[in-house]
Design an enzyme around this catalytic site. Structure first.
Site, PDB file in Angstrom:
ATOM      1  N   GLY A   1      20.921  26.445  52.025  1.00 40.26           N
ATOM      2  CA  GLY A   1      20.178  26.084  53.220  1.00 40.26           C
ATOM      3  C   GLY A   1      19.736  24.636  53.192  1.00 40.26           C
TER       4      GLY A   1
ATOM      5  CG  LEU B   1      12.211  16.844  53.372  1.00 33.08           C
ATOM      6  CD1 LEU B   1      11.224  17.790  52.717  1.00 33.08           C
ATOM      7  CD2 LEU B   1      11.730  15.408  53.223  1.00 33.08           C
ATOM      8  N   GLY B   2      16.760  17.448  52.731  1.00 38.01           N
ATOM      9  CA  GLY B   2      17.943  17.615  51.888  1.00 38.01           C
ATOM     10  C   GLY B   2      18.656  18.907  52.213  1.00 38.01           C
TER      11      GLY B   2
ATOM     12  N   GLY C   1      21.308  21.823  50.408  1.00 38.54           N
ATOM     13  CA  GLY C   1      21.898  22.240  49.146  1.00 38.54           C
ATOM     14  C   GLY C   1      21.832  23.735  49.027  1.00 38.54           C
TER      15      GLY C   1
ATOM     16  CG  ASP D   1      20.616  26.216  39.365  1.00 36.58           C
ATOM     17  OD1 ASP D   1      21.311  25.553  38.567  1.00 36.58           O
ATOM     18  OD2 ASP D   1      20.736  26.133  40.597  1.00 36.58           O
TER      19      ASP D   1
ATOM     20  CB  VAL E   1      14.588  21.378  52.196  1.00 38.71           C
ATOM     21  CG1 VAL E   1      13.087  21.343  52.049  1.00 38.71           C
ATOM     22  CG2 VAL E   1      15.195  22.384  51.235  1.00 38.71           C
TER      23      VAL E   1
END
Ligand SMILES: *[C@@H]1O[C@H](CO)[C@@H](O)[C@H](O)[C@H]1NC(C)=O
Ligand SMILES: *[C@@H]1O[C@H](CO)[C@@H](O)[C@H](O)[C@H]1NC(C)=O
Ligand SMILES: *[C@@H]1O[C@H](CO)[C@@H](O)[C@H](O)[C@H]1NC(C)=O
Ligand SMILES: *[C@@H]1O[C@H](CO)[C@@H](O)[C@H](O)[C@H]1NC(C)=O
Ligand SMILES: *[C@@H]1O[C@H](CO)[C@@H](O)[C@H](O)[C@H]1NC(C)=O
Ligand SMILES: *[C@@H]1O[C@H](CO)[C@@H](O)[C@H](O)[C@H]1NC(C)=O
Ligand SMILES: *[C@@H]1O[C@H](CO)[C@@H](O)[C@H](O)[C@H]1NC(C)=O
Length: 645
Positions: free
Chosen positions: A351, A345-346, A348, A462, A353
């Site tokens: 790690g 999924l992505g 960043g 964040d 996802v």
């Protein structure tokens, strides 16, 4: 030993949080439907029409006498009364009848134990709250009375009070004379009642509509001891031997859930505390024992396993509230087709996802975050995340479903968010205004929960669009708690600069310390980005976007900076208020930023007064850092220097 640990885990579980949802409803006005279509339960003399509720008969109603009448109106659904913080705002209008020199008796906001009508003899001074047969604790309820008639026990004919089991002995009462508000003036009066779940404080504020609300009464109340955990909320009013009309013009109500820590009693709590001391003590003894024994290595190995087990149990117990559970690596590998590219999924932070399907019944879709095994920081984040997010429960916070740590593998399992993260919507994908506003409101609620309402305040550190996940209905879910810190554990200056440039409050760059105020700054940046439909990447652009919005504000052309893709399909007033909130949050001086509570109130209530905003962008703050010994003290002073051209 293990027995103790299990006992500890059990006790911890017993006192852990329970899942409750935020509940909000809002009546900007009342039409005749409100009493008919089921959204309100209207009882006794209550009627609706002309935009407001009449709790007692109107002067022009020839079909009924206005005397000795009682009305009660309740929201049709129960709401959670504890453990929550709640806030309600409503506008009332109380008028004497024409040609009548006395009027009474008044009205009340009520937390009722059931949806029954007011007791039959609760007319007059009982204000529809109770009658002689329900006094003295027969029913559990809480009422805030707005009393317009002086009985012998009242301070005067213009006061508010808090009643639980008795009208004659209210738990608190306060004349409104000092505030300059006259309940019977026939003018619209705005009332706000807030309950602070942690402080157990009920706060009542009032003002004539359009004026700034003034705090009228603070009072400590234990909701647990006063009302059932679910209640019906609404209004009551009564007349006696003299008439009066009682109107409710608008009403918003919202609850924010708190983790349930107190209702398991002090017995568990004490035992837990004892165990918390005893367990480490025994651990320590064990370690000493190990050091003096010859078969050193074998025992060290056993000790290691035990520590790991303790960590597991501890994590399990901290997060045991509902779902979070331990997964095996095998299960998660299977769910994500062995972490295949198609499921990615992505990537960043620390790690990647993956989307995964757990073979439950029915199968559940989850997001699995694989922490880079090599990174020491990654491991730190992993534990930070489990320990903070695992115990948080809020509908606007991504729910942790479980975790896995087997050898090198560190994995976190979350609920899956079909609409991805907010940053994807700058550019190709489009979000309409209603969804944008819903997302910002949700994000603010999440921060309010983190900052003020959860057991240990948390600073997210964040806040940015990448960390705002969207469910199928575009509700915001704040995620990625890898950088989050519990406030109480982090009073020291942090060495590593955390956060993302562009969203980082200026003072964090100097002090290295994140605070709720710095989260508010990051939130402000997200607000203007979402409204303007533009990113503010890097320091230069960040300033230009903020300057652009400030300039539009200064020229009274705030709507100029709204995302052109919205094509004017939005509520102008709402957009303006949102942008002003965004600018206020971006104040360079952290002490001048609004509290997130205020932001939530503004978003939930279109009548909430806005904060004051200077006419032009406030100049940067001057920060002096002076070293004294090994500690660093920081003074922030804001200076209003002339704007540079
Ligand atoms: C009932 O009427 C009220 C007021 O007009 C409205 O806000 C609410 O959405 C309606 N509820 C339903 C279920 O139709
Ligand atoms: C007059 O009062 C009666 C009884 O409360 C109510 O049913 C009726 O709707 C009222 N009429 C008007 C015009 O308000
Ligand atoms: C009530 O009676 C008065 C005078 O008889 C009349 O002016 C008024 O219109 C009546 N009101 C209603 C709601 O019928
Ligand atoms: C109200 O008016 C009535 C007569 O209309 C009079 O008898 C009574 O004393 C007055 N009450 C007050 C409090 O002024
Ligand atoms: C009152 O509450 C009960 C249960 O809490 C429910 O069954 C009933 O339908 C409610 N009555 C109304 C008028 O909503
Ligand atoms: C408030 O003002 C009214 C009218 O001036 C007066 O009768 C009443 O005693 C005052 N209340 C208190 C508590 O002083
Ligand atoms: C209530 O408490 C707030 C602070 O929480 C304070 O500012 C205010 O003056 C108090 N008001 C009253 C009437 O006690």
């Amino acid at each position: 030993m293990l027995l103790l640990l299990f006992l500890y885990a059990f006790l911890d579980q017993a006192s852990s949080t329970s899942l409750i949802d935020t509940h909000t409803f809002s009546f900007p006005s009342f039409d005749p439907n409100s009493c008919i279509n089921g959204s309100l339960i209207c009882m006794g003399s209550v009627t609706a029409g002309n935009g407001y509720l009449s709790l007692t008969p109107e002067p022009n109603n020839n079909s009924t006498s206005p005397l000795e009448k009682v009305g009660r109106v309740l929201y049709h659904q129960q709401v959670v009364a504890w453990p929550v913080s709640f806030s309600t705002t409503f506008t009332i209008r109380i008028s004497p009848f024409p040609n009548s020199n006395v009027s009474g008796d008044g009205m009340a906001f009520i937390f009722a134990q059931d949806n029954a009508s007011s007791p039959p003899s609760s007319t007059g001074s009982y204000l529809g709250i109770m009658d002689p047969s329900t006094q003295g604790g027969v029913v559990q309820q809480l009422a805030v009375e707005l009393d317009t008639y002086k009985n012998e026990w009242d301070p005067d004919a213009n006061h508010i009070g808090i009643d639980t089991i008795s009208i004659i002995n209210p738990v608190a009462a306060e004349s409104l004379n000092a505030t300059g508000i006259d309940l019977k003036s026939g003018r619209n009066i705005k009332v706000r009642i807030d309950y602070h779940g942690w402080k157990k404080l009920l706060e009542i504020s009032m003002a004539y509509s359009g004026d700034m609300l003034v705090r009228v009464l603070n009072h400590s109340i234990e909701m647990e001891d006063t009302v059932p955990s679910s209640v019906f909320v609404g209004f009551t009013a009564a007349t006696g031997r003299v008439p009066e009309s009682h109107h409710v013009l608008d009403w918003t109500f919202s609850t924010i859930p708190l983790p349930d820590l107190n209702n398991h009693g002090s017995k568990y709590f004490k035992m837990k505390t004892i165990l918390l001391i005893v367990v480490p003590l025994i651990m320590g003894l064990l370690i000493v024992l190990i050091c003096f024994l010859p078969s050193f290595r074998r025992l060290v190995k056993r000790k290691k396993e035990m520590v790991k087990k303790k960590v597991d149990i501890e994590i399990r117990s901290r997060t045991a509230a509902n779902v979070p559970k331990m997964f095996t690596h095998k299960m998660l590998a299977k769910a994500t087709h062995n972490f295949s590219k198609e499921n990615l999924l992505g990537t960043g932070g620390f790690g990647s996802v993956y989307k995964g399907t757990l073979k439950d019944d029915p199968p559940t879709i989850v997001a699995v975050k694989k922490i880079s095994a090599t990174s020491k920081q990654g491991e730190k984040e992993y534990f930070a995340e489990i320990c903070t997010i695992g115990r948080l429960r809020h509908k606007n916070i991504v729910q942790l479903q479980g975790w896995c740590h087997e050898g090198e593998h560190h994995l976190l399992v979350y609920e899956y968010m079909p609409n991805g993260s907010l940053d994807r919507y700058f550019g190709k994908k489009f979000l309409d205004w209603d969804n944008r506003f819903k997302i910002l409101t949700g994000l603010a609620s999440a921060l309010l929960y983190l900052h003020e309402d959860s057991s240990n305040p948390v600073v997210h550190r964040d806040v940015k669009p990448n960390n705002v996940m969207l469910d199928e209905e575009f509700n915001a879910h704040l995620g990625d708690f890898g950088l989050a810190r519990l406030l109480q554990n982090d009073d020291s200056v942090t060495t590593m600069l955390a956060g993302t440039p562009g969203y980082l409050a200026p003072e964090v760059g100097f002090t290295g310390k994140s605070t709720p105020e710095s989260d508010v700054y990051s939130f402000g940046m997200v607000v203007i980005e979402v409204v303007c439909g533009r990113r503010s990447k890097g320091i230069m652009d960040e300033n230009s976007l903020v300057d652009y919005v400030w300039n539009s504000y200064g020229q009274n052309e705030l709507l100029n900076c709204v995302d052109p893709k919205l094509e004017s399909e939005f509520d102008e007033e709402q957009v303006k208020r949102t942008l002003i909130v965004g600018l206020a949050c971006l104040h360079p001086d952290s002490t001048q930023r609004p509290k997130i509570r205020k932001v939530v109130q503004i978003f939930l209530n279109p009548d909430e007064p806005l904060m004051d905003l200077p006419e032009s962008r406030p100049s940067a703050v001057y920060i002096t850092v002076s070293s004294s010994g090994s500690t660093t003290t920081t003074n922030i002073e804001s200076k209003s220097a002339p704007q540079l051209p």
